[in-house]
Design a protein around this motif. Structure first.
Motif, PDB file in Angstrom:
ATOM      1  N   TYR A 377       0.845  -1.193   0.000  1.00 24.11           N
ATOM      2  CA  TYR A 377       0.000   0.000   0.000  1.00 24.11           C
ATOM      3  C   TYR A 377       0.883   1.246   0.000  1.00 24.11           C
ATOM      4  O   TYR A 377       1.859   1.316   0.757  1.00 24.11           O
ATOM      5  N   PRO A 378       0.578   2.230  -0.858  1.00 28.96           N
ATOM      6  CA  PRO A 378       1.403   3.447  -0.931  1.00 28.96           C
ATOM      7  C   PRO A 378       1.589   4.134   0.424  1.00 28.96           C
ATOM      8  O   PRO A 378       2.633   4.730   0.675  1.00 28.96           O
ATOM      9  N   SER A 379       0.578   4.043   1.300  1.00 32.40           N
ATOM     10  CA  SER A 379       0.691   4.689   2.614  1.00 32.40           C
ATOM     11  C   SER A 379       1.594   3.907   3.566  1.00 32.40           C
ATOM     12  O   SER A 379       2.027   4.429   4.583  1.00 32.40           O
ATOM     13  N   ARG A 380       1.876   2.621   3.213  1.00 28.87           N
ATOM     14  CA  ARG A 380       2.792   1.802   4.027  1.00 28.87           C
ATOM     15  C   ARG A 380       3.729   1.052   3.074  1.00 28.87           C
ATOM     16  O   ARG A 380       3.748  -0.180   3.026  1.00 28.87           O
ATOM     17  N   SER A 381       4.495   1.809   2.326  1.00 31.46           N
ATOM     18  CA  SER A 381       5.307   1.232   1.254  1.00 31.46           C
ATOM     19  C   SER A 381       6.373   0.273   1.766  1.00 31.46           C
ATOM     20  O   SER A 381       6.884  -0.564   1.019  1.00 31.46           O
ATOM     21  N   GLU A 382       6.742   0.401   3.054  1.00 33.41           N
ATOM     22  CA  GLU A 382       7.792  -0.473   3.602  1.00 33.41           C
ATOM     23  C   GLU A 382       7.270  -1.875   3.912  1.00 33.41           C
ATOM     24  O   GLU A 382       8.054  -2.798   4.153  1.00 33.41           O
ATOM     25  N   LEU A 383       5.942  -2.051   3.887  1.00 33.16           N
ATOM     26  CA  LEU A 383       5.333  -3.338   4.244  1.00 33.16           C
ATOM     27  C   LEU A 383       4.748  -3.993   2.991  1.00 33.16           C
ATOM     28  O   LEU A 383       3.735  -3.553   2.457  1.00 33.16           O
ATOM     29  N   THR A 384       5.404  -5.054   2.522  1.00 35.57           N
ATOM     30  CA  THR A 384       4.929  -5.770   1.335  1.00 35.57           C
ATOM     31  C   THR A 384       3.759  -6.658   1.711  1.00 35.57           C
ATOM     32  O   THR A 384       3.877  -7.537   2.573  1.00 35.57           O
ATOM     33  N   VAL A 385       2.618  -6.424   1.061  1.00 36.51           N
ATOM     34  CA  VAL A 385       1.394  -7.169   1.381  1.00 36.51           C
ATOM     35  C   VAL A 385       1.293  -8.431   0.525  1.00 36.51           C
ATOM     36  O   VAL A 385       0.896  -9.491   1.013  1.00 36.51           O
ATOM     37  N   THR A 411      -6.750  -7.674  -0.268  1.00 40.74           N
ATOM     38  CA  THR A 411      -5.904  -6.846  -1.131  1.00 40.74           C
ATOM     39  C   THR A 411      -5.968  -7.346  -2.571  1.00 40.74           C
ATOM     40  O   THR A 411      -5.992  -6.545  -3.515  1.00 40.74           O
ATOM     41  N   MET A 412      -6.024  -8.671  -2.748  1.00 39.15           N
ATOM     42  CA  MET A 412      -6.134  -9.228  -4.103  1.00 39.15           C
ATOM     43  C   MET A 412      -7.437  -8.776  -4.752  1.00 39.15           C
ATOM     44  O   MET A 412      -7.471  -8.466  -5.955  1.00 39.15           O
ATOM     45  N   ALA A 413      -8.523  -8.717  -3.967  1.00 37.60           N
ATOM     46  CA  ALA A 413      -9.807  -8.232  -4.492  1.00 37.60           C
ATOM     47  C   ALA A 413      -9.686  -6.781  -4.936  1.00 37.60           C
ATOM     48  O   ALA A 413     -10.197  -6.395  -6.002  1.00 37.60           O
ATOM     49  N   ALA A 414      -8.995  -5.967  -4.133  1.00 39.28           N
ATOM     50  CA  ALA A 414      -8.822  -4.549  -4.478  1.00 39.28           C
ATOM     51  C   ALA A 414      -8.009  -4.393  -5.755  1.00 39.28           C
ATOM     52  O   ALA A 414      -8.267  -3.488  -6.565  1.00 39.28           O
ATOM     53  N   THR A 557     -16.881 -16.378 -13.658  1.00 37.16           N
ATOM     54  CA  THR A 557     -15.670 -16.543 -12.850  1.00 37.16           C
ATOM     55  C   THR A 557     -15.931 -15.976 -11.462  1.00 37.16           C
ATOM     56  O   THR A 557     -16.373 -14.835 -11.330  1.00 37.16           O
ATOM     57  N   SER A 558     -15.638 -16.786 -10.451  1.00 35.01           N
ATOM     58  CA  SER A 558     -15.908 -16.352  -9.074  1.00 35.01           C
ATOM     59  C   SER A 558     -14.642 -16.448  -8.238  1.00 35.01           C
ATOM     60  O   SER A 558     -14.007 -17.513  -8.181  1.00 35.01           O
ATOM     61  N   ILE A 559     -14.276 -15.337  -7.627  1.00 40.61           N
ATOM     62  CA  ILE A 559     -13.148 -15.300  -6.701  1.00 40.61           C
ATOM     63  C   ILE A 559     -13.745 -15.245  -5.304  1.00 40.61           C
ATOM     64  O   ILE A 559     -14.366 -14.241  -4.932  1.00 40.61           O
ATOM     65  N   ILE A 560     -13.565 -16.317  -4.541  1.00 39.03           N
ATOM     66  CA  ILE A 560     -14.223 -16.438  -3.240  1.00 39.03           C
ATOM     67  C   ILE A 560     -13.182 -16.272  -2.142  1.00 39.03           C
ATOM     68  O   ILE A 560     -12.312 -17.142  -1.954  1.00 39.03           O
ATOM     69  N   ILE A 561     -13.262 -15.152  -1.436  1.00 43.11           N
ATOM     70  CA  ILE A 561     -12.385 -14.926  -0.277  1.00 43.11           C
ATOM     71  C   ILE A 561     -13.160 -15.389   0.942  1.00 43.11           C
ATOM     72  O   ILE A 561     -14.243 -14.879   1.237  1.00 43.11           O
ATOM     73  N   ALA A 562     -12.626 -16.406   1.612  1.00 45.86           N
ATOM     74  CA  ALA A 562     -13.414 -17.043   2.669  1.00 45.86           C
ATOM     75  C   ALA A 562     -12.609 -17.224   3.942  1.00 45.86           C
ATOM     76  O   ALA A 562     -11.407 -17.464   3.922  1.00 45.86           O
ATOM     77  N   HIS A 563     -13.341 -17.091   5.044  1.00 50.12           N
ATOM     78  CA  HIS A 563     -12.781 -17.403   6.353  1.00 50.12           C
ATOM     79  C   HIS A 563     -13.290 -18.772   6.808  1.00 50.12           C
ATOM     80  O   HIS A 563     -12.541 -19.581   7.360  1.00 50.12           O
ATOM     81  N   ARG A 564     -14.588 -19.021   6.534  1.00 52.61           N
ATOM     82  CA  ARG A 564     -15.155 -20.334   6.842  1.00 52.61           C
ATOM     83  C   ARG A 564     -14.833 -21.283   5.697  1.00 52.61           C
ATOM     84  O   ARG A 564     -15.374 -21.169   4.601  1.00 52.61           O
ATOM     85  N   LEU A 565     -13.976 -22.235   5.942  1.00 49.80           N
ATOM     86  CA  LEU A 565     -13.520 -23.126   4.883  1.00 49.80           C
ATOM     87  C   LEU A 565     -14.625 -24.064   4.408  1.00 49.80           C
ATOM     88  O   LEU A 565     -14.563 -24.604   3.301  1.00 49.80           O
ATOM     89  N   SER A 566     -15.652 -24.242   5.228  1.00 53.64           N
ATOM     90  CA  SER A 566     -16.755 -25.125   4.846  1.00 53.64           C
ATOM     91  C   SER A 566     -17.510 -24.598   3.626  1.00 53.64           C
ATOM     92  O   SER A 566     -18.190 -25.359   2.933  1.00 53.64           O
ATOM     93  N   THR A 567     -17.381 -23.322   3.343  1.00 56.18           N
ATOM     94  CA  THR A 567     -18.141 -22.709   2.234  1.00 56.18           C
ATOM     95  C   THR A 567     -17.423 -22.826   0.893  1.00 56.18           C
ATOM     96  O   THR A 567     -17.978 -22.434  -0.127  1.00 56.18           O
TER      97      THR A 567
END
Length: 612
Positions: A377-385, A411-414, A557-567
């Motif tokens: 992120y440009p505001s935190r350029s020292e931290l590679t995401v 971040t990938m979604a953004a 095409t669906s990019i699914i960002i998930a926390h619950r792995l059951s989904t």
């Protein structure tokens, strides 16, 4: 000369920062003045009427003296007969002329200012909403809102009022002093030796009193904060039996408010005494000295001339007293202009203000690829995401992205939505680099259903239609049915015309989510992003939303960002992220078979938590 209220309940005014007036700041203001050009005829006409109105206003006090002299049989001017009726009729004509000129001056200035400000507001707002996401990451919403409201209001006040008043007061000041000298240079010198000093002292004193008033208001605001916090947390206050503590805390702040208000009242009393004794004393001494000059017939001075002198002295006193405040307003307007220009000078995204120019020009089929993407992120350029991220998603595939919090999933979604651009590497759509597409082409064909759905404060119909502004009502209802939303919507008395409230507060989380899905269905995107769309829902709501998502994902095409792995067990591909690196890729069966893998560990952890 300010005499602000000093009781503790008076409202403190928000002070806008002032800018220094110099060549650089005035050049910046000149950029905003270009908005006046389309209305320059009315603006110039308003200026001319302003000058005429001010000069006519200066001439009017001359009638006072002429009337007094005429009543004593003295002919004041050779061109004005010593006749009360004639002088009165002339005064009425002059009054009418001033009223006529003032009407056009005010209406033309307001028309020019309002139309110019509307154009500035429109351009500022459009530039603001087309600025890249990084701009908003570094600024608070309140600050940006202030530029649209407070700063532009200050510019508006300056264009409609302050600018005209400065010219008017300068004409009155210069013209008034000239006329005073003509009437009596002795009285004028006596006045100008004392009056400026008294006005400066009064202005400084007034600013000091206002600062005390603001201090009292700040302290009162602190006491109001205590009340707000106490009432919001009243359950905690009662649970810990801290009513006495909160009452004592509130009482201490009230005592400080009283102390400041009393101190301010003392200074206000001194200020009042100063006004009465010095300024009124000066006026009295001027009249005393003027009466003496009349009594000795100094250069034929009459009571009518003394009356003229007193009125003109009042005029220039008011002008002297108002100029510092007017100058301060101009400084605020220059500062406001600089802050507005900061937005207008920012480089916006390539989005047109004309909706017709933002239509899709290149169709996407849904193929997506990340190739060695590195991002911070440009505001935190020292931290590679994201670090050297590569993957592909073929058209129609379901690709899930999982990993611990902070691993870079959202971040990938953004990046897919082109909110940001990678520092190195490329993102491809249908085999072409993202830079080869118009920004609007990508965003028009990518939809996102986020975890926290933001609805606008209109109706349900309007919120669903946000996905396709020209959709018919039948299309909207069809999308709502597919999203499992029609049933709950029609259960409301107003149906699709139900107001959702600010940010959709009148609807439950599951209801908001299904409206977001209906919105995405209406948009009919080639690529769909689900950013933890069911993570904050209860089981029943999750089932309804999951059914709606199945309909939404079908054929795209669906990019699914998930926390619950059951989904995500049915996903064609699962990407496992950790600290910005892809450490595993495969389907559910392949990843669960890896005993040392992070995916298996997270899956077991969630299973144990659910069992517990």
């Amino acid at each position: 000369m300010a005499r602000g209220r000093l009781n503790s309940s008076s409202k403190a005014e928000a002070e806008l920062p002032k800018a220094k007036l110099n060549a650089a700041s005035l050049r910046k203001v000149g950029k905003l003045l270009s908005y006046i050009k389309p209305y320059k005829v009315k603006f110039i006409g308003g200026l001319l009427f302003l000058v005429v109105s001010s000069l006519v206003g200066l001439a009017f006090p001359g009638f006072f003296g002429a009337l007094i002299d005429a009543s004593q049989g003295t002919k004041r001017y050779s061109f004005v007969p010593a006749d009360l009726k004639t002088i009165g009729e002339a005064a009425v004509v002059v009054l009418f002329l001033q009223g006529f000129v003032s009407y056009f001056r005010i209406t033309w200035f307001v028309q020019v200012a309002e139309k110019s400000l509307a154009a500035i507001r429109r351009d500022t707002y459009f530039r603001l909403i087309t600025l890249p996401m990084n701009f908003f990451a570094n600024r608070r919403v309140g600050e940006l809102n202030s530029r649209i409201s407070a700063d532009l209001s200050q510019i508006q006040e300056t264009l409609t009022t302050t600018f005209a008043e400065v010219i008017r007061q300068l004409i009155i000041l210069v013209g008034g002093i000239s006329l005073l000298i003509i009437i009596s240079w002795k009285l004028t010198i006596a006045l100008l030796v004392v009056l400026p000093v008294l006005i400066v002292v009064a202005i400084v004193f007034g600013k000091f009193i206002r600062s005390i008033s603001r201090e009292a208001q700040d302290q009162l605001a602190e006491s109001n904060t205590i009340v707000e916090e106490t009432l919001q947390g009243i359950a905690n206050v009662k649970a810990f039996v801290n009513e006495a503590f909160e009452a004592g805390r509130y009482d201490k702040t009230l005592q400080r408010v009283v102390s400041i208000a009393v101190r301010g009242a003392k200074y206000r009393g001194l200020f009042g005494a100063f006004i009465v004794f010095c300024l009124f004393g000066t006026v009295f001494c001027e009249i005393w000295y003027g009466s003496y000059l009349v009594s000795i017939h100094d250069k034929g001075m009459t009571f009518g001339q003394l009356t003229n002198f007193i009125v003109y002295a009042a005029f220039i006193s008011a002008a002297m007293g108002s100029l510092p405040d007017l100058y301060a307003n101009i400084q605020k307007a220059v500062g406001a202009s600089e802050r507005v220009l900061e937005i207008l000078d920012e480089k916006g995204e390539n989005v047109s203000i004309n909706a017709s120019e933002n239509v899709i020009k290149q169709k996407l089929h849904g193929n997506l690829a990340f190739n060695n993407v590195v991002f911070a992120y440009p505001s935190r350029s020292e931290l590679t995401v994201l670090n050297d991220v590569s993957f592909t998603a073929n058209a129609g595939q379901r690709v899930a992205i999982v990993g611990p919090s902070g691993s870079g999933k959202s971040t990938m979604a953004a990046l897919i939505l082109q909110f940001y651009h990678p520092q190195s590497g490329s993102i491809y759509f249908d085999g072409l680099d993202a830079d080869e597409y118009a920004l609007t082409d990508i965003r028009n064909q990518v939809a996102i259903v986020p975890q926290d759905v933001l609805l606008f404060g209109g109706t349900i119909l309007e919120n669903i239609a946000y996905g396709k502004l020209d959709a018919s009502k039948d299309e909207i209802i069809e999308a709502a049915k597919k999203a499992n939303a029609d049933q709950f919507i029609t259960s409301f008395p107003e149906g699709y015309d139900t107001i959702v409230g600010e940010r959709g507060v009148k609807l439950s989380g599951g209801q908001r989510q299904r409206i977001a899905i209906a919105r995405a269905l209406l948009k009919n995107p080639a690529i769909l992003i689900l950013d933890e769309a069911t993570s904050s829902l209860d089981s029943e709501s999750e089932r309804l939303v999951q059914d709606a998502l199945e309909v939404l994902m079908k054929g795209r095409t669906s990019i699914i960002i998930a926390h619950r792995l059951s989904t995500i067990r049915e996903a064609d591909k699962i990407i496992v992220l950790e600290k910005g690196n892809i450490i595993e890729t495969g389907n559910h069966q392949e990843l669960i078979a890896n005993e040392q893998g992070l995916y298996r560990y997270l899956s077991q952890l969630q299973f144990e938590t659910a069992q517990g």
